[in-house]
Enzyme design. Sequence first.
Site, PDB file in Angstrom:
ATOM      1  N   TYR A 138       0.823  -1.211   0.000  1.00 56.72           N
ATOM      2  CA  TYR A 138       0.000   0.000   0.000  1.00 56.72           C
ATOM      3  C   TYR A 138       0.858   1.264   0.000  1.00 56.72           C
ATOM      4  O   TYR A 138       0.404   2.320  -0.431  1.00 56.72           O
ATOM      5  CB  TYR A 138      -0.888   0.045   1.255  1.00 56.72           C
ATOM      6  CG  TYR A 138      -2.225  -0.636   1.121  1.00 56.72           C
ATOM      7  CD1 TYR A 138      -2.317  -1.946   0.672  1.00 56.72           C
ATOM      8  CD2 TYR A 138      -3.389   0.026   1.473  1.00 56.72           C
ATOM      9  CE1 TYR A 138      -3.539  -2.576   0.587  1.00 56.72           C
ATOM     10  CE2 TYR A 138      -4.621  -0.600   1.387  1.00 56.72           C
ATOM     11  CZ  TYR A 138      -4.688  -1.902   0.947  1.00 56.72           C
ATOM     12  OH  TYR A 138      -5.903  -2.513   0.864  1.00 56.72           O
ATOM     13  N   LYS A 186       2.890 -15.283   2.319  1.00 51.70           N
ATOM     14  CA  LYS A 186       3.081 -16.007   1.056  1.00 51.70           C
ATOM     15  C   LYS A 186       4.578 -16.310   0.947  1.00 51.70           C
ATOM     16  O   LYS A 186       5.262 -15.873   0.010  1.00 51.70           O
ATOM     17  CB  LYS A 186       2.568 -15.127  -0.109  1.00 51.70           C
ATOM     18  CG  LYS A 186       2.489 -15.828  -1.458  1.00 51.70           C
ATOM     19  CD  LYS A 186       1.366 -16.837  -1.556  1.00 51.70           C
ATOM     20  CE  LYS A 186       1.447 -17.585  -2.874  1.00 51.70           C
ATOM     21  NZ  LYS A 186       0.465 -18.688  -2.978  1.00 51.70           N
ATOM     22  N   ASP A 218      -3.253 -18.228   0.497  1.00 52.01           N
ATOM     23  CA  ASP A 218      -4.278 -18.888  -0.326  1.00 52.01           C
ATOM     24  C   ASP A 218      -4.952 -20.005   0.468  1.00 52.01           C
ATOM     25  O   ASP A 218      -6.176 -20.180   0.434  1.00 52.01           O
ATOM     26  CB  ASP A 218      -3.695 -19.397  -1.658  1.00 52.01           C
ATOM     27  CG  ASP A 218      -2.391 -20.161  -1.494  1.00 52.01           C
ATOM     28  OD1 ASP A 218      -1.805 -20.145  -0.386  1.00 52.01           O
ATOM     29  OD2 ASP A 218      -1.949 -20.771  -2.478  1.00 52.01           O
ATOM     30  N   ASP A 242      -6.468  -6.956   4.320  1.00 53.32           N
ATOM     31  CA  ASP A 242      -7.597  -6.279   3.682  1.00 53.32           C
ATOM     32  C   ASP A 242      -8.547  -7.322   3.095  1.00 53.32           C
ATOM     33  O   ASP A 242      -9.763  -7.300   3.332  1.00 53.32           O
ATOM     34  CB  ASP A 242      -7.059  -5.349   2.577  1.00 53.32           C
ATOM     35  CG  ASP A 242      -8.177  -4.624   1.849  1.00 53.32           C
ATOM     36  OD1 ASP A 242      -9.116  -4.166   2.524  1.00 53.32           O
ATOM     37  OD2 ASP A 242      -8.109  -4.522   0.608  1.00 53.32           O
ATOM     38  N   ASP A 246     -12.395  -8.886   4.741  1.00 55.85           N
ATOM     39  CA  ASP A 246     -13.675  -8.842   4.016  1.00 55.85           C
ATOM     40  C   ASP A 246     -14.276 -10.240   3.924  1.00 55.85           C
ATOM     41  O   ASP A 246     -15.487 -10.423   4.084  1.00 55.85           O
ATOM     42  CB  ASP A 246     -13.489  -8.296   2.588  1.00 55.85           C
ATOM     43  CG  ASP A 246     -13.790  -6.808   2.497  1.00 55.85           C
ATOM     44  OD1 ASP A 246     -13.539  -6.099   3.491  1.00 55.85           O
ATOM     45  OD2 ASP A 246     -14.264  -6.346   1.438  1.00 55.85           O
TER      46      ASP A 246
HETATM   47  C1  IPM Z   1     -10.360  -1.118   4.256  1.00 57.66           C
HETATM   48  C2  IPM Z   1     -10.611  -0.507   2.913  1.00 57.66           C
HETATM   49  C3  IPM Z   1      -9.454   0.407   2.548  1.00 57.66           C
HETATM   50  C4  IPM Z   1      -8.201  -0.457   2.524  1.00 57.66           C
HETATM   51  C5  IPM Z   1      -9.647   1.159   1.237  1.00 57.66           C
HETATM   52  C6  IPM Z   1     -10.915   2.002   1.243  1.00 57.66           C
HETATM   53  C7  IPM Z   1      -8.457   2.006   0.881  1.00 57.66           C
HETATM   54  O1  IPM Z   1     -10.821  -1.496   1.967  1.00 57.66           O
HETATM   55  O2  IPM Z   1     -10.210  -0.356   5.238  1.00 57.66           O
HETATM   56  O3  IPM Z   1     -10.303  -2.342   4.335  1.00 57.66           O
HETATM   57  O4  IPM Z   1      -7.911  -1.135   1.530  1.00 57.66           O
HETATM   58  O5  IPM Z   1      -7.464  -0.448   3.517  1.00 57.66           O
HETATM   59 MG    MG Z   2     -10.971  -3.478   2.775  1.00 59.44          MG
END
Ligand code: IPM
Ligand code: MG
Length: 356
Positions: A138, A186, A218, A242, A246
Amino acid sequence: MPYKVAVLPGDGIGPEVIDEAVKVVRASGIDIECEDGLLGGVAYDETGTPLPPETIRLCESSDAVLLGAVGGPKWDRVEPVAMRPEIGGLLALRRELNLYANIRPAKTLRPLLHASPLREGRNLMDLVVVRELTGGIYFGEPRSRSADGQKAIDTCVYTRAEIERITRQAFQIARGRRRQVTSVDKANVLETSRLWREVVDEFASQNPDVSVQHMLVDNCAMQLVRDPGQFDVILTENMFGDILSDEASMITGSLGLLPSASLSDDRNGKAYGLFEPIHGSAPDIAGQGRANPLAAILSAAMMLRFSFAEPEAADRVEAAVEAALGEGLRTADIFEANTKLVSTSEMGDAVVAKMV
Ligand code: IPM
Ligand code: MG
């Protein structure tokens, strides 16, 4: 003395869900003094930058930061990209405040168990992703696009010091739970991952009270779907965290319910941090009273727990959320037959009413 909270409502549904979070914290009996700041698209529109210097000053002079969400289609094409809400706002703020530890609990709540795609699975999921937040791909340099537009470069960089401090945070969190850390990397491909493994192993050998296993990313993505109950604390780098957070969030059955904390080093013995829902700004439903405020409310509970060291108040908020859900109240995102549809503010009121 009241705790000072910098409130950054942001874009889309951010302001609506943050209002409810502030309402609930006030009802918890903890004395807070809030000051609003601009961040994201709204800051860009009003001041020409997604992270105005006053916002940084406000955050730095507060005990904690409560954030709604940033971004939306209106700003997706802003140039240069460094002026977009996500990159120039959120990522820049994380970096500016040195919020290197991102804590994302994902737990199946009983009233919503049937909504999880894994309801027939074995163990209930109750895990925390501890994600490194200010390093890796990032932020690594160089990052560029060649003049002819044919080639793009991002760079993944980690230092020993960065890996060690997030490992320390993960162990600390594990000590308050089941004392099992799964470090995800990884290492079969990436040099940064091999360094990651080395540093985690060194730390583990000096801290034998917590057990550590390594897992390739993975495989971890697959194991999360196969048997999420096997995980306690998942320790991982920025981009893997990240993605995996999710994935874990959806396994609980609702993205609208999950909170997060982004922590820096302690200040006066307390964790300084920014607290925000893991969901985005949902511009399609903004301003309609349809957003689910529970992730923002649970983020505020994390603020009480981590930054203010007020665990009883945090417990009360969390129990009130479960009680409101237990009564069948649902915002549109989790509404289904035989439940009662409520608006954003009605859900906030219901949580307040359940607080004892
Ligand atoms: C999160 C989001 C952010 C990230 C984005 C909006 C930049 O997806 O906080 O998980 O990737 O960190
Ligand atoms: Mg995210």
